[in-house]
Scaffold this active site. Structure first.
Site, PDB file in Angstrom:
ATOM      1  N   ASP A  54       0.817  -1.215   0.000  1.00 52.47           N
ATOM      2  CA  ASP A  54       0.000   0.000   0.000  1.00 52.47           C
ATOM      3  C   ASP A  54       0.853   1.269   0.000  1.00 52.47           C
ATOM      4  O   ASP A  54       2.022   1.254   0.388  1.00 52.47           O
ATOM      5  CB  ASP A  54      -0.871   0.042   1.262  1.00 52.47           C
ATOM      6  CG  ASP A  54      -1.999  -0.967   1.233  1.00 52.47           C
ATOM      7  OD1 ASP A  54      -1.984  -1.872   0.372  1.00 52.47           O
ATOM      8  OD2 ASP A  54      -2.885  -0.849   2.095  1.00 52.47           O
ATOM      9  N   ASP A  55       0.196   2.347  -0.359  1.00 53.72           N
ATOM     10  CA  ASP A  55       0.641   3.734  -0.150  1.00 53.72           C
ATOM     11  C   ASP A  55       1.635   4.259  -1.184  1.00 53.72           C
ATOM     12  O   ASP A  55       1.993   5.426  -1.152  1.00 53.72           O
ATOM     13  CB  ASP A  55       1.248   3.962   1.244  1.00 53.72           C
ATOM     14  CG  ASP A  55       0.242   3.739   2.366  1.00 53.72           C
ATOM     15  OD1 ASP A  55      -0.919   3.418   2.062  1.00 53.72           O
ATOM     16  OD2 ASP A  55       0.624   3.873   3.538  1.00 53.72           O
ATOM     17  N   HIS A  85      -6.156   3.197  -3.757  1.00 53.02           N
ATOM     18  CA  HIS A  85      -5.993   3.395  -2.303  1.00 53.02           C
ATOM     19  C   HIS A  85      -6.325   4.849  -1.941  1.00 53.02           C
ATOM     20  O   HIS A  85      -5.756   5.398  -1.008  1.00 53.02           O
ATOM     21  CB  HIS A  85      -4.555   3.021  -1.903  1.00 53.02           C
ATOM     22  CG  HIS A  85      -4.363   2.784  -0.434  1.00 53.02           C
ATOM     23  ND1 HIS A  85      -5.220   2.027   0.333  1.00 53.02           N
ATOM     24  CD2 HIS A  85      -3.390   3.199   0.429  1.00 53.02           C
ATOM     25  CE1 HIS A  85      -4.777   1.982   1.587  1.00 53.02           C
ATOM     26  NE2 HIS A  85      -3.676   2.700   1.677  1.00 53.02           N
ATOM     27  N   HIS A 103      -5.340   9.520   0.831  1.00 55.35           N
ATOM     28  CA  HIS A 103      -5.204   8.633   1.995  1.00 55.35           C
ATOM     29  C   HIS A 103      -5.920   9.132   3.254  1.00 55.35           C
ATOM     30  O   HIS A 103      -5.355   9.145   4.353  1.00 55.35           O
ATOM     31  CB  HIS A 103      -3.710   8.398   2.285  1.00 55.35           C
ATOM     32  CG  HIS A 103      -3.448   7.096   2.972  1.00 55.35           C
ATOM     33  ND1 HIS A 103      -3.486   6.953   4.347  1.00 55.35           N
ATOM     34  CD2 HIS A 103      -3.150   5.874   2.493  1.00 55.35           C
ATOM     35  CE1 HIS A 103      -3.206   5.692   4.669  1.00 55.35           C
ATOM     36  NE2 HIS A 103      -3.008   5.019   3.556  1.00 55.35           N
ATOM     37  N   TYR A 133      -6.321   2.555   6.242  1.00 58.13           N
ATOM     38  CA  TYR A 133      -6.525   2.141   7.639  1.00 58.13           C
ATOM     39  C   TYR A 133      -7.595   1.049   7.770  1.00 58.13           C
ATOM     40  O   TYR A 133      -8.053   0.761   8.874  1.00 58.13           O
ATOM     41  CB  TYR A 133      -6.913   3.340   8.523  1.00 58.13           C
ATOM     42  CG  TYR A 133      -6.107   4.582   8.247  1.00 58.13           C
ATOM     43  CD1 TYR A 133      -4.791   4.695   8.708  1.00 58.13           C
ATOM     44  CD2 TYR A 133      -6.642   5.630   7.498  1.00 58.13           C
ATOM     45  CE1 TYR A 133      -4.037   5.832   8.426  1.00 58.13           C
ATOM     46  CE2 TYR A 133      -5.892   6.763   7.210  1.00 58.13           C
ATOM     47  CZ  TYR A 133      -4.588   6.859   7.677  1.00 58.13           C
ATOM     48  OH  TYR A 133      -3.849   7.980   7.389  1.00 58.13           O
ATOM     49  N   HIS A 173       3.927  -2.262   3.036  1.00 61.93           N
ATOM     50  CA  HIS A 173       4.015  -0.897   2.492  1.00 61.93           C
ATOM     51  C   HIS A 173       5.360  -0.719   1.795  1.00 61.93           C
ATOM     52  O   HIS A 173       6.401  -0.787   2.451  1.00 61.93           O
ATOM     53  CB  HIS A 173       3.879   0.128   3.615  1.00 61.93           C
ATOM     54  CG  HIS A 173       2.550   0.062   4.314  1.00 61.93           C
ATOM     55  ND1 HIS A 173       2.286  -0.862   5.302  1.00 61.93           N
ATOM     56  CD2 HIS A 173       1.413   0.775   4.134  1.00 61.93           C
ATOM     57  CE1 HIS A 173       1.029  -0.702   5.709  1.00 61.93           C
ATOM     58  NE2 HIS A 173       0.476   0.279   5.015  1.00 61.93           N
TER      59      HIS A 173
END
Ligand code: NI
Length: 239
Positions: A47-48, A97, A101, A138, A191
């Site tokens: 992710d991210d 995503h 965020h 989250y 991540h």
């Protein structure tokens, strides 16, 4: 949140939109398709990103003939589509995503729609493909987020094992944590924005391979079932 619908219904409904043979299995070792009903599979998800260490991770994955799933942050993709394009070209799955965020459940409907659709647009511009999977930052989701995701043609992908790499920030600890979580059909949250996570990956991959795992993109775990917009996978929460 709806559960997975059996394959027959899905096949009928999904006829028009079902993609052709997926890119994720095309580059499987020895050129064969990974069948997770027959072999031990695990999905690593990142992710991210994209971030400054992502290219290094892609190099490693290419050396291992391994495909994973990336949940990308739209504003990062909008700045430079190059890495997202490379992910798609090399057969990885790409999910949404959100653009900035946020905690989606704290936003208005229009803001949620905007976060998700702007990211779909950015990924589409970069890769030529519109993502049909999303992961709420989250893991913060509810029925309202689910309804808007459905409207945008997105299924929600959660996880059932977390590397907790954002708090460990230590290569050995992350390696131990991920290998400790390894279990058939698990979806592991990681991540690629952290250098320690990317540094942990060589040992994680070689160990999983030795243990007989096939590391696959998340949709491969479905054994040919299709996810429909609004579906959530894996069902049953996370840790
Ligand atoms: Ni995130």
């Amino acid at each position: 949140m709806r559960r997975l619908i059996p394959v027959l219904v899905t096949a009928v409904l999904g006829l028009a939109t079902a993609p052709p043979a997926t890119a994720d299995t095309r580059h499987a070792p020895s050129g064969t398709t990974v069948d997770c009903a027959k072999v031990k599979c695990i999905a690593l998800t990142f992710d991210d990103g994209p971030g400054r260490y992502t290219a290094q991770l892609l190099d490693l994955l290419r050396r291992h003939h391994t495909k994973v799933t990336f949940f990308l942050v739209g504003q990062r993709v909008a700045k430079s589509g190059k890495i997202a394009r490379r992910m798609a070209r090399e057969g990885h799955q790409i999910g949404d995503h959100t653009f900035t965020h946020p905690h989606l459940t704290s936003l208005t409907d229009d803001q949620i729609r905007d976060e998700l659709s702007r990211t779909q647009d950015a990924i589409h511009r970069a890769t030529g493909r519109r993502p049909d999977i999303m992961r709420p930052p989250y893991g913060d989701t509810d029925d309202r987020v689910g309804a808007i995701a459905t409207e945008l043609g997105l299924s929600q992908i959660l996880w059932n094992g977390s590397a907790r790499d954002w708090e460990l920030r230590d290569t050995k600890a992350i390696t131990r944590k991920v290998l400790g979580l390894a279990k058939r059909d698990r979806v592991i949250l990681m991540h690629d924005i952290w250098p320690e996570t990317v540094a942990a990956m060589p040992k994680i991959l070689t160990t999983l391979e030795k243990q007989g795992y096939h590391v696959v993109p998340v949709k491969s775990l479905l054994r040919g079932r299709q996810l429909l917009p609004g579906d959530t996978y894996p069902v049953g929460g996370w840790n």
